[in-house]
Design a protein around this motif. Structure first.
Motif, PDB file in Angstrom:
ATOM      1  N   GLY A 131     -29.287  44.387   5.045  1.00 39.77           N
ATOM      2  CA  GLY A 131     -28.158  43.612   5.556  1.00 39.77           C
ATOM      3  C   GLY A 131     -28.082  43.619   7.070  1.00 39.77           C
ATOM      4  N   ARG A 132     -28.292  44.773   7.647  1.00 37.29           N
ATOM      5  CA  ARG A 132     -28.254  44.868   9.113  1.00 37.29           C
ATOM      6  C   ARG A 132     -29.410  44.086   9.732  1.00 37.29           C
ATOM      7  NH1 ARG A 132     -26.935  50.202  12.616  1.00 37.29           N
ATOM      8  NH2 ARG A 132     -26.879  49.184  14.656  1.00 37.29           N
ATOM      9  N   PHE A 133     -30.587  44.145   9.131  1.00 42.75           N
ATOM     10  CA  PHE A 133     -31.741  43.425   9.644  1.00 42.75           C
ATOM     11  C   PHE A 133     -31.495  41.913   9.590  1.00 42.75           C
ATOM     12  CE2 PHE A 133     -36.126  41.685   9.136  1.00 42.75           C
ATOM     13  CZ  PHE A 133     -36.596  42.045  10.392  1.00 42.75           C
ATOM     14  N   VAL A 134     -30.870  41.446   8.515  1.00 39.84           N
ATOM     15  CA  VAL A 134     -30.535  40.022   8.401  1.00 39.84           C
ATOM     16  C   VAL A 134     -29.520  39.651   9.481  1.00 39.84           C
ATOM     17  CG1 VAL A 134     -29.404  38.295   6.936  1.00 39.84           C
ATOM     18  CG2 VAL A 134     -31.158  39.806   5.971  1.00 39.84           C
ATOM     19  N   LEU A 135     -28.500  40.491   9.707  1.00 42.22           N
ATOM     20  CA  LEU A 135     -27.512  40.246  10.754  1.00 42.22           C
ATOM     21  C   LEU A 135     -28.179  40.225  12.129  1.00 42.22           C
ATOM     22  CD1 LEU A 135     -24.588  39.958  11.790  1.00 42.22           C
ATOM     23  CD2 LEU A 135     -24.495  42.463  11.835  1.00 42.22           C
ATOM     24  N   VAL A 136     -29.037  41.210  12.396  1.00 41.58           N
ATOM     25  CA  VAL A 136     -29.761  41.269  13.669  1.00 41.58           C
ATOM     26  C   VAL A 136     -30.546  39.978  13.883  1.00 41.58           C
ATOM     27  CG1 VAL A 136     -31.751  42.366  14.806  1.00 41.58           C
ATOM     28  CG2 VAL A 136     -29.942  43.783  13.854  1.00 41.58           C
ATOM     29  N   SER A 137     -31.184  39.503  12.844  1.00 44.49           N
ATOM     30  CA  SER A 137     -32.026  38.314  12.956  1.00 44.49           C
ATOM     31  C   SER A 137     -31.217  37.034  13.158  1.00 44.49           C
ATOM     32  CB  SER A 137     -32.906  38.167  11.713  1.00 44.49           C
ATOM     33  OG  SER A 137     -33.774  39.273  11.593  1.00 44.49           O
ATOM     34  N   LEU A 138     -30.077  36.909  12.492  1.00 39.85           N
ATOM     35  CA  LEU A 138     -29.320  35.662  12.520  1.00 39.85           C
ATOM     36  C   LEU A 138     -28.262  35.569  13.612  1.00 39.85           C
ATOM     37  CD1 LEU A 138     -28.738  34.919   8.726  1.00 39.85           C
ATOM     38  CD2 LEU A 138     -30.422  33.909  10.284  1.00 39.85           C
ATOM     39  N   ALA A 139     -27.773  36.693  14.127  1.00 38.40           N
ATOM     40  CA  ALA A 139     -26.633  36.679  15.059  1.00 38.40           C
ATOM     41  C   ALA A 139     -26.794  35.704  16.229  1.00 38.40           C
ATOM     42  CB  ALA A 139     -26.337  38.091  15.552  1.00 38.40           C
ATOM     43  N   PRO A 140     -27.894  35.747  16.989  1.00 37.63           N
ATOM     44  CA  PRO A 140     -27.970  34.814  18.123  1.00 37.63           C
ATOM     45  C   PRO A 140     -28.107  33.354  17.702  1.00 37.63           C
ATOM     46  CG  PRO A 140     -29.971  36.128  17.983  1.00 37.63           C
ATOM     47  CD  PRO A 140     -29.018  36.671  16.965  1.00 37.63           C
ATOM     48  N   ASN A 141     -28.697  33.107  16.547  1.00 37.06           N
ATOM     49  CA  ASN A 141     -28.818  31.732  16.062  1.00 37.06           C
ATOM     50  C   ASN A 141     -27.448  31.182  15.658  1.00 37.06           C
ATOM     51  OD1 ASN A 141     -31.759  31.667  16.225  1.00 37.06           O
ATOM     52  ND2 ASN A 141     -31.639  33.203  14.627  1.00 37.06           N
ATOM     53  N   ILE A 142     -26.603  32.055  15.151  1.00 41.28           N
ATOM     54  CA  ILE A 142     -25.242  31.648  14.810  1.00 41.28           C
ATOM     55  C   ILE A 142     -24.454  31.359  16.089  1.00 41.28           C
ATOM     56  CG2 ILE A 142     -23.054  32.466  13.835  1.00 41.28           C
ATOM     57  CD1 ILE A 142     -24.836  34.034  11.762  1.00 41.28           C
ATOM     58  N   VAL A 143     -24.550  32.265  17.076  1.00 42.20           N
ATOM     59  CA  VAL A 143     -23.774  32.134  18.316  1.00 42.20           C
ATOM     60  C   VAL A 143     -24.200  30.919  19.134  1.00 42.20           C
ATOM     61  CG1 VAL A 143     -23.289  33.239  20.545  1.00 42.20           C
ATOM     62  CG2 VAL A 143     -23.224  34.592  18.443  1.00 42.20           C
ATOM     63  N   PHE A 144     -25.491  30.758  19.369  1.00 41.27           N
ATOM     64  CA  PHE A 144     -25.976  29.692  20.255  1.00 41.27           C
ATOM     65  C   PHE A 144     -26.394  28.425  19.523  1.00 41.27           C
ATOM     66  CE2 PHE A 144     -27.168  33.468  22.967  1.00 41.27           C
ATOM     67  CZ  PHE A 144     -26.110  33.302  23.840  1.00 41.27           C
ATOM     68  N   GLY A 145     -26.576  28.512  18.211  1.00 43.86           N
ATOM     69  CA  GLY A 145     -27.040  27.352  17.459  1.00 43.86           C
ATOM     70  C   GLY A 145     -25.993  26.772  16.534  1.00 43.86           C
ATOM     71  N   PHE A 146     -25.661  27.517  15.486  1.00 43.52           N
ATOM     72  CA  PHE A 146     -24.830  26.959  14.428  1.00 43.52           C
ATOM     73  C   PHE A 146     -23.378  26.719  14.845  1.00 43.52           C
ATOM     74  CE2 PHE A 146     -28.414  28.713  12.027  1.00 43.52           C
ATOM     75  CZ  PHE A 146     -28.760  27.589  11.310  1.00 43.52           C
TER      76      PHE A 146
END
Length: 142
Positions: free
Chosen positions: A66-81
């Motif tokens: 779960g943490r690895f998925v969060l680490v991977s997606l966090a910047p894409n959520i902030v700057f992308g989605f």
């Protein structure tokens, strides 16, 4: 990238971009990596080889799936989605639409990491990073 730009043009109904959005999507590469680093475990290191277009962070701590998925997606959520969704709500925010449409596909490597973690890591596994690779293991009960 094709999907985000198709949605962008369908929503805007014109071929219009924000030059500031284009520039920011490129400049946000470093903050993108910092956001990864904020959520990582242990000591965090930033690696760059700009001649080969490489910029990423590593850590020496183990992470749950779960943490690895969060680490991977966090910047894409902030700057992308988030910017792209806000643009879809209000198409006059062309800066956010351009930023999001360009930032979402820039996370391609992150999406591959998420796919690998979700499809390959069993429940209870931990992951660790070694160079540009990630490995998972199951901690033995002693």
């Amino acid at each position: 990238m094709v999907v985000t730009f198709a949605l962008y043009f369908l929503r805007l109904r014109s071929i219009e971009f924000s030059m500031l959005g284009i520039i920011c999507s490129l400049l946000f590469a470093v903050p993108h990596e910092f956001i990864h680093g904020i959520f990582m475990a242990g000591n965090v290191f930033m690696y760059q080889n700009l001649k080969q277009g490489m910029l990423f962070v590593l850590c020496d701590g183990d992470m749950t799936k779960g943490r690895f998925v969060l680490v991977s997606l966090a910047p894409n959520i902030v700057f992308g989605f988030i910017p792209f969704i806000l643009f879809m709500i209000n198409p006059s925010w062309i800066f956010l639409g351009t930023l999001g449409a360009l930032s979402i596909p820039m996370g391609a490597g992150d999406y591959i990491n998420v796919h690998s973690a979700l499809t390959q890591m069993p429940k209870g596994a931990l992951t660790y990073l070694s160079g540009i690779h990630s490995y998972w293991y199951i901690k033995e009960e002693v």
